[in-house]
Motif scaffolding. Structure first.
Motif, PDB file in Angstrom:
ATOM      1  N   GLN A  34       0.869  -1.176   0.000  1.00 38.85           N
ATOM      2  CA  GLN A  34       0.000   0.000   0.000  1.00 38.85           C
ATOM      3  C   GLN A  34       0.903   1.223   0.000  1.00 38.85           C
ATOM      4  OE1 GLN A  34      -3.555  -0.415   2.813  1.00 38.85           O
ATOM      5  NE2 GLN A  34      -2.490  -2.355   3.101  1.00 38.85           N
ATOM      6  N   ASN A  35       1.051   1.781  -1.172  1.00 39.85           N
ATOM      7  CA  ASN A  35       1.812   3.025  -1.289  1.00 39.85           C
ATOM      8  C   ASN A  35       0.871   4.158  -0.933  1.00 39.85           C
ATOM      9  OD1 ASN A  35       3.134   5.325  -1.999  1.00 39.85           O
ATOM     10  ND2 ASN A  35       3.492   4.754  -4.141  1.00 39.85           N
ATOM     11  N   ASN A  36       0.925   4.552   0.349  1.00 41.58           N
ATOM     12  CA  ASN A  36       0.034   5.646   0.793  1.00 41.58           C
ATOM     13  C   ASN A  36       0.777   6.982   0.762  1.00 41.58           C
ATOM     14  OD1 ASN A  36       1.564   5.814   3.141  1.00 41.58           O
ATOM     15  ND2 ASN A  36       0.045   4.774   4.419  1.00 41.58           N
ATOM     16  N   GLN A  37       1.896   7.001   0.051  1.00 38.03           N
ATOM     17  CA  GLN A  37       2.672   8.208  -0.259  1.00 38.03           C
ATOM     18  C   GLN A  37       3.515   8.730   0.896  1.00 38.03           C
ATOM     19  OE1 GLN A  37       2.396   8.846  -3.506  1.00 38.03           O
ATOM     20  NE2 GLN A  37       0.652   7.480  -3.754  1.00 38.03           N
ATOM     21  N   TRP A  38       3.261   8.238   2.109  1.00 41.11           N
ATOM     22  CA  TRP A  38       3.966   8.805   3.257  1.00 41.11           C
ATOM     23  C   TRP A  38       4.447   7.714   4.206  1.00 41.11           C
ATOM     24  CZ3 TRP A  38       5.356  13.757   3.243  1.00 41.11           C
ATOM     25  CH2 TRP A  38       4.666  14.615   2.360  1.00 41.11           C
ATOM     26  N   ALA A  39       5.717   7.794   4.590  1.00 43.15           N
ATOM     27  CA  ALA A  39       6.265   6.972   5.663  1.00 43.15           C
ATOM     28  C   ALA A  39       6.503   7.923   6.836  1.00 43.15           C
ATOM     29  CB  ALA A  39       7.565   6.312   5.227  1.00 43.15           C
ATOM     30  N   ILE A  40       5.539   7.992   7.735  1.00 45.78           N
ATOM     31  CA  ILE A  40       5.423   9.090   8.703  1.00 45.78           C
ATOM     32  C   ILE A  40       5.597  10.410   7.927  1.00 45.78           C
ATOM     33  CG2 ILE A  40       6.067  10.071  10.938  1.00 45.78           C
ATOM     34  CD1 ILE A  40       6.974   7.452  11.916  1.00 45.78           C
ATOM     35  N   SER A  41       6.735  11.079   8.065  1.00 42.13           N
ATOM     36  CA  SER A  41       6.869  12.400   7.437  1.00 42.13           C
ATOM     37  C   SER A  41       7.593  12.353   6.099  1.00 42.13           C
ATOM     38  CB  SER A  41       7.630  13.339   8.382  1.00 42.13           C
ATOM     39  OG  SER A  41       8.990  12.933   8.469  1.00 42.13           O
ATOM     40  N   GLU A  42       8.066  11.166   5.727  1.00 38.91           N
ATOM     41  CA  GLU A  42       8.894  11.116   4.520  1.00 38.91           C
ATOM     42  C   GLU A  42       8.064  10.743   3.296  1.00 38.91           C
ATOM     43  OE1 GLU A  42      12.435   8.878   5.041  1.00 38.91           O
ATOM     44  OE2 GLU A  42      13.137  10.171   6.679  1.00 38.91           O
ATOM     45  N   PRO A  43       8.143  11.559   2.256  1.00 34.77           N
ATOM     46  CA  PRO A  43       7.345  11.300   1.062  1.00 34.77           C
ATOM     47  C   PRO A  43       7.945  10.149   0.241  1.00 34.77           C
ATOM     48  CG  PRO A  43       8.740  13.200   0.706  1.00 34.77           C
ATOM     49  CD  PRO A  43       8.949  12.782   2.144  1.00 34.77           C
ATOM     50  N   ILE A  44       7.153   9.635  -0.643  1.00 30.14           N
ATOM     51  CA  ILE A  44       7.560   8.500  -1.470  1.00 30.14           C
ATOM     52  C   ILE A  44       8.861   8.800  -2.227  1.00 30.14           C
ATOM     53  CG2 ILE A  44       5.997   9.257  -3.323  1.00 30.14           C
ATOM     54  CD1 ILE A  44       6.956   5.607  -2.511  1.00 30.14           C
ATOM     55  N   GLU A  45       9.099  10.054  -2.552  1.00 32.50           N
ATOM     56  CA  GLU A  45      10.312  10.408  -3.293  1.00 32.50           C
ATOM     57  C   GLU A  45      11.583  10.072  -2.513  1.00 32.50           C
ATOM     58  OE1 GLU A  45       7.716  12.291  -2.811  1.00 32.50           O
ATOM     59  OE2 GLU A  45       7.235  13.569  -4.527  1.00 32.50           O
TER      60      GLU A  45
ATOM     61  N   GLU B 178       1.237  -2.989  -6.275  1.00 32.32           N
ATOM     62  CA  GLU B 178       1.349  -1.680  -5.634  1.00 32.32           C
ATOM     63  C   GLU B 178      -0.019  -1.016  -5.654  1.00 32.32           C
ATOM     64  OE1 GLU B 178       3.697   1.249  -7.672  1.00 32.32           O
ATOM     65  OE2 GLU B 178       3.399   2.757  -6.095  1.00 32.32           O
ATOM     66  N   ALA B 179      -0.612  -0.929  -4.492  1.00 32.23           N
ATOM     67  CA  ALA B 179      -1.908  -0.253  -4.388  1.00 32.23           C
ATOM     68  C   ALA B 179      -1.640   1.224  -4.153  1.00 32.23           C
ATOM     69  CB  ALA B 179      -2.732  -0.853  -3.254  1.00 32.23           C
ATOM     70  N   TYR B 180      -1.941   2.008  -5.166  1.00 28.33           N
ATOM     71  CA  TYR B 180      -1.615   3.435  -5.147  1.00 28.33           C
ATOM     72  C   TYR B 180      -2.729   4.166  -4.407  1.00 28.33           C
ATOM     73  CZ  TYR B 180       0.589   7.609  -7.151  1.00 28.33           C
ATOM     74  OH  TYR B 180       1.262   8.779  -7.348  1.00 28.33           O
ATOM     75  N   THR B 181      -2.404   4.652  -3.222  1.00 28.20           N
ATOM     76  CA  THR B 181      -3.454   5.211  -2.377  1.00 28.20           C
ATOM     77  C   THR B 181      -2.894   6.398  -1.614  1.00 28.20           C
ATOM     78  OG1 THR B 181      -5.054   4.648  -0.633  1.00 28.20           O
ATOM     79  CG2 THR B 181      -2.955   3.490  -0.550  1.00 28.20           C
ATOM     80  N   TYR B 182      -3.566   6.781  -0.561  1.00 29.90           N
ATOM     81  CA  TYR B 182      -3.113   7.952   0.202  1.00 29.90           C
ATOM     82  C   TYR B 182      -3.532   7.786   1.660  1.00 29.90           C
ATOM     83  CZ  TYR B 182      -1.781  12.823   0.989  1.00 29.90           C
ATOM     84  OH  TYR B 182      -1.152  13.957   1.422  1.00 29.90           O
ATOM     85  N   ARG B 183      -2.587   8.112   2.528  1.00 26.39           N
ATOM     86  CA  ARG B 183      -2.890   8.055   3.957  1.00 26.39           C
ATOM     87  C   ARG B 183      -3.600   9.357   4.337  1.00 26.39           C
ATOM     88  NH1 ARG B 183       2.057   8.940   7.246  1.00 26.39           N
ATOM     89  NH2 ARG B 183       1.086  10.957   7.574  1.00 26.39           N
ATOM     90  N   MET B 184      -4.918   9.292   4.437  1.00 23.52           N
ATOM     91  CA  MET B 184      -5.679  10.523   4.697  1.00 23.52           C
ATOM     92  C   MET B 184      -5.470  11.018   6.118  1.00 23.52           C
ATOM     93  SD  MET B 184      -7.084  11.223   1.820  1.00 23.52           S
ATOM     94  CE  MET B 184      -8.293  12.482   2.244  1.00 23.52           C
ATOM     95  N   GLY B 185      -5.211  10.121   7.024  1.00 25.36           N
ATOM     96  CA  GLY B 185      -5.009  10.522   8.413  1.00 25.36           C
ATOM     97  C   GLY B 185      -3.534  10.706   8.706  1.00 25.36           C
ATOM     98  N   ALA B 186      -3.227  10.694   9.988  1.00 18.07           N
ATOM     99  CA  ALA B 186      -1.843  10.765  10.429  1.00 18.07           C
ATOM    100  C   ALA B 186      -1.249   9.367  10.365  1.00 18.07           C
ATOM    101  CB  ALA B 186      -1.770  11.309  11.848  1.00 18.07           C
ATOM    102  N   HIS B 187       0.080   9.278  10.498  1.00 21.95           N
ATOM    103  CA  HIS B 187       0.724   7.960  10.549  1.00 21.95           C
ATOM    104  C   HIS B 187       0.108   7.152  11.677  1.00 21.95           C
ATOM    105  CE1 HIS B 187       3.664   4.807  11.079  1.00 21.95           C
ATOM    106  NE2 HIS B 187       3.933   5.250  12.284  1.00 21.95           N
ATOM    107  N   THR B 188       0.136   7.736  12.855  1.00 23.33           N
ATOM    108  CA  THR B 188      -0.623   7.204  13.989  1.00 23.33           C
ATOM    109  C   THR B 188      -1.178   8.410  14.718  1.00 23.33           C
ATOM    110  OG1 THR B 188       1.141   7.321  15.630  1.00 23.33           O
ATOM    111  CG2 THR B 188       1.032   5.299  14.303  1.00 23.33           C
ATOM    112  N   THR B 189      -1.880   8.133  15.791  1.00 26.09           N
ATOM    113  CA  THR B 189      -2.472   9.227  16.562  1.00 26.09           C
ATOM    114  C   THR B 189      -1.418  10.096  17.238  1.00 26.09           C
ATOM    115  OG1 THR B 189      -2.773   7.533  18.253  1.00 26.09           O
ATOM    116  CG2 THR B 189      -4.712   8.179  16.979  1.00 26.09           C
ATOM    117  N   THR B 190      -0.154   9.701  17.211  1.00 18.78           N
ATOM    118  CA  THR B 190       0.894  10.543  17.805  1.00 18.78           C
ATOM    119  C   THR B 190       1.486  11.517  16.793  1.00 18.78           C
ATOM    120  OG1 THR B 190       2.664   9.009  17.239  1.00 18.78           O
ATOM    121  CG2 THR B 190       1.581   8.667  19.349  1.00 18.78           C
TER     122      THR B 190
END
Lengths: 323, 394
Positions: B218-229, B279-291
């Motif tokens: 699931q490529n949600n474009q974000w690994a916490i703060s780091e973008p897919i790039e 590769e499921a091209y998607t987006y993490r609409m929320g935060a990584h976690t609640t923190t």
């Protein structure tokens, strides 16, 4: 009855385990056609096939991580890490995954896995081929850690480790693989895996070793001219079985622990602490440790200066006796 | 840039502006899509699926309910009932599409965010909360549900999945042609995990042994703060080719396409044709976690753009347009979601704390004398407080 080396004992033990249980799989680098770089798995792929003796890609984390998956589906993987210094890429899988699986699943997902590691020095190798990482694994709850010191133990202990439902780090003293021969009686009843053993009786001081240093301790005991030294082979490092050590120290009052690993925070430190707790009033001298200084393993031309030898053991014995 | 013998350096590899630029923003030309963000059913030459109205409504209901599960769990964390929660908001289609493509005999290795896949495998959503509340480290039996425990260390589970698939090969449940026998493994991970050594080693092992595993990223474009790039110079699905197996990029906000692609990949694995990377091209609409606080590192404009591709809204539009569901259906489903929410709220608060001392018995399958002694010492120590009449009891 047959006369075998440690390498042959391990090979025969692996063969027996594979015959006894079809769920036993071997995996590692070069374990198939080549029979392993030390030939411990020699001939096993030929007899058990490529599905059960698996040559793996050169990736240690991959070997351990895929073995986790196999264990989760009911197999009993026995994996070979080619050299002690190559285990670190798999450290995360071993410590975070293998060791914790039973606990976090509350017993639903056991990890019956054996991770064989040729360890210790003395073979004139290049760096990363002579290390003693045992304390790092013995420090981790969920793992069991054992080390064989002789051909007969090699034969029995590898089978017992494979039969164990817990993950076992199995440390093989590589220097001993092709060194000494011993008589194996396949009909004998072996001692339980997680027990230590008194291998030489004595009255003046106790020497404790495991793996490659058992031989060092025995040679020291034989060479000691004026004193009678008892020698104990720990065999199991986690859990520790120190009952025979306590009994011995209560008689001798003096203890020297010998390993190739660094003295600082090594197995000897734990043995010393426990013996101090259990045998405080029996001790005539502080528990002494013989092992490596805090330098990395040296170039092989000077490795004999780094490794504990007969003289260093006897020097420690003298200090204990004179205390 | 063309080759030059002059001063300018030769350039190798793709142009990043090309890879991550406007032409790729919606997933690029290779994106498999069967339902547009506007709710229009489209077709794809390779991946087609014939869903009955009932099946589509089933997928829709799953998505609505797991979104509610996610919303409730997030709220429970805000109320202090959970220590942390990993939100799936925006990834419902990717997870339900993949989860419903599974057969009973297939096995899943999740990350810590696969609440929707767990739902499809029949795990009580209440059991998902335990890890995040801190009352357990995985409440379900992986063997019973065919769904592994959540894995926190990024990517570690992809190797477990590959080994499990290798075990399936040895069990003779791959490529027999019997639909109820042939099995595969679904290995979940994210775009961040694609940088981990374990994931790359899993690709190599799976390819080398032709293991029946579908790597579902699931490529949600974000690994916490780091973008897919920060993780890749090429689209992730294209990496598969370098490892020797096919990769497909699917619209991860399209439940029909995700279902179709995963179903095909799983069948390919069951048939003995080896691994696939989806590769499921998607987006993490929320935060990584609640923190996490995503306002520190990403633009609200991006989030607004992705809201237009919402996985649930597009199915709602399609159902309404095609007349596949009436108002009563939507009202009933909302009520069902409310019931689930109420059950989760009450159930979460009622989850009992574990007894620490019981853990001594779970470290090993074969208990050690050392731990027996430590447990007894711990018990004696705690008993000493209970027997203390001076008021120091705990």
């Amino acid at each position: 009855m047959s006369r075998i080396t440690l390498a042959k004992g391990l090979n025969a033990g692996l063969r027996k385990a594979m015959e006894d249980d079809p769920k036993v799989l071997l995996m590692g680098e070069d374990v198939g056609k080549l029979g392993g770089v030390f030939r411990i798995t020699d001939g096993l792929q030929k007899d058990f096939g490529e599905d059960r003796v698996i040559d793996s890609p050169l990736a240690e984390s991959g070997i351990v991580g895929t073995a986790v998956g196999m264990a989760l589906r009911g197999y009993r993987p026995v994996i070979e890490i080619q050299f002690d210094g190559f285990v670190y890429p798999a450290y995360d899988q071993i410590v975070c995954q293998v060791a914790k699986m039973h606990y976090r699943s509350r017993g639903r997902s056991p990890m019956p896995m054996v991770i064989r590691i040729p360890f210790g020095g003395g073979i004139g190798a290049v760096e990363h081929h002579s290390e003693s990482p045992e304390a790092q694994f013995a420090h981790t709850p969920g793992l069991k850690v054992v080390s064989c010191s002789n051909p007969v133990d090699g034969y029995w202990m590898i089978q017992q480790a494979i039969a164990c439902d817990d993950p076992v780090i199995f440390l093989e003293p590589k220097r001993q693989y092709h060194a000494d021969k011993a008589d194996l009686d396949e009909t004998a009843t072996p001692a339980p895996l997680f027990t230590s053993r008194t291998v030489r009786a004595g009255t003046d001081a106790t020497l404790v070793g495991y793996g490659p240093t058992v031989k060092t301790c025995l040679r020291a005991a034989e060479a000691a001219e004026d004193s009678s030294l008892e020698v104990i082979d720990l065999r199991t490092l986690s859990p520790l079985d120190l009952g025979p050590v306590y009994d011995s120290v209560r008689r001798t009052g003096r203890l020297v622990v010998v390993h190739e690993a660094h003295v600082n925070l090594g197995m000897g430190a734990e043995v010393a602490a426990r013996v101090t707790e259990e045998c405080f009033y029996s001790l005539e001298a502080p528990v002494l440790r013989v092992g490596a200084p805090d330098t990395p393993y040296p170039p092989s031309r000077v490795e004999e200066e780094y490794l504990p030898d007969l003289d260093r053991v006897l020097d420690a014995v003298d200090r204990a006796l004179e205390y | 840039m063309t080759h030059s013998a002059g001063d300018s350096p030769r350039e190798f590899g793709p142009d990043l502006a090309e890879v991550f630029g406007p032409s790729q923003r919606d997933g690029g030309p290779d994106l498999v899509q069967l339902l547009t963000p506007e709710g229009e059913r489209v077709h794809h030459p390779e991946f087609e699926v014939d869903l009955s109205a009932e099946e589509l409504l089933g997928l829709y209901r799953d998505m609505v309910l797991v979104r509610r599960l996610d919303t409730e769990a997030t709220a429970l964390q805000r109320h202090g009932e959970l220590g942390i929660w990993a939100q799936l908001l925006g990834q419902e289609a990717a997870q339900i599409g993949a989860g419903r493509a599974l057969r009973r005999q297939d096995h899943v290795f999740p990350t810590y965010r696969e609440h929707g896949v767990a739902w499809c495998k029949g795990i009580d959503p209440l059991d998902l909360l335990g890890l995040f509340r801190g009352v357990d480290q995985g409440a379900w039996d992986p063997a019973e549900f065919g769904f592994g425990l959540y894995t926190i260390v990024i990517g570690a589970q992809t190797l477990h999945a590959t080994g499990y698939a290798m075990a399936m090969q040895r069990d003779g449940v791959v490529g027999t042609g019997e639909p109820d026998r042939d099995a595969a493994v679904l290995a979940h991970f994210g775009d961040g995990a694609s940088s981990q050594g374990d994931v790359n080693e899993a690709f190599i092992f799976a390819a080398s042994y032709n293991a029946p595993v579908v790597f579902f990223c699931q490529n949600n474009q974000w690994a916490i703060s780091e973008p897919i790039e920060r993780q890749t110079r090429i689209p992730l699905y294209q990496r598969a080719l370098g490892f020797g197996f096919p990769g497909v990029r699917v619209d991860g906000n399209d439940v029909i396409a995700t279902y179709a692609v995963t179903k095909a990949a799983l069948q390919r694995a069951r048939d003995g044709q080896g691994p696939t990377l989806v590769e499921a091209y998607t987006y993490r609409m929320g935060a990584h976690t609640t923190t996490d606080d995503p306002t520190r590192y990403r633009l609200s404009e991006d989030v607004e753009n992705w809201k237009l591709k919402d996985p649930i809204a597009r199915v709602t539009a399609y159902l309404r347009r095609m007349g596949l569901a009436d108002e009563q259906y939507f009202t009933d489903l909302a009520a069902e979601a409310d019931d689930l929410g109420a059950r989760l709220r009450e159930g979460c608060k009622a989850l009992p704390d574990p007894r620490y001392i019981e853990g001594f018995d779970h470290v090993y399958a074969e208990q050690t004398d050392e731990l027996v002694a430590q447990k007894a010492a711990y018990q004696a120590y705690t008993d000493s407080f209970e027997n203390d009449q001076t008021g120091a009891a705990r």
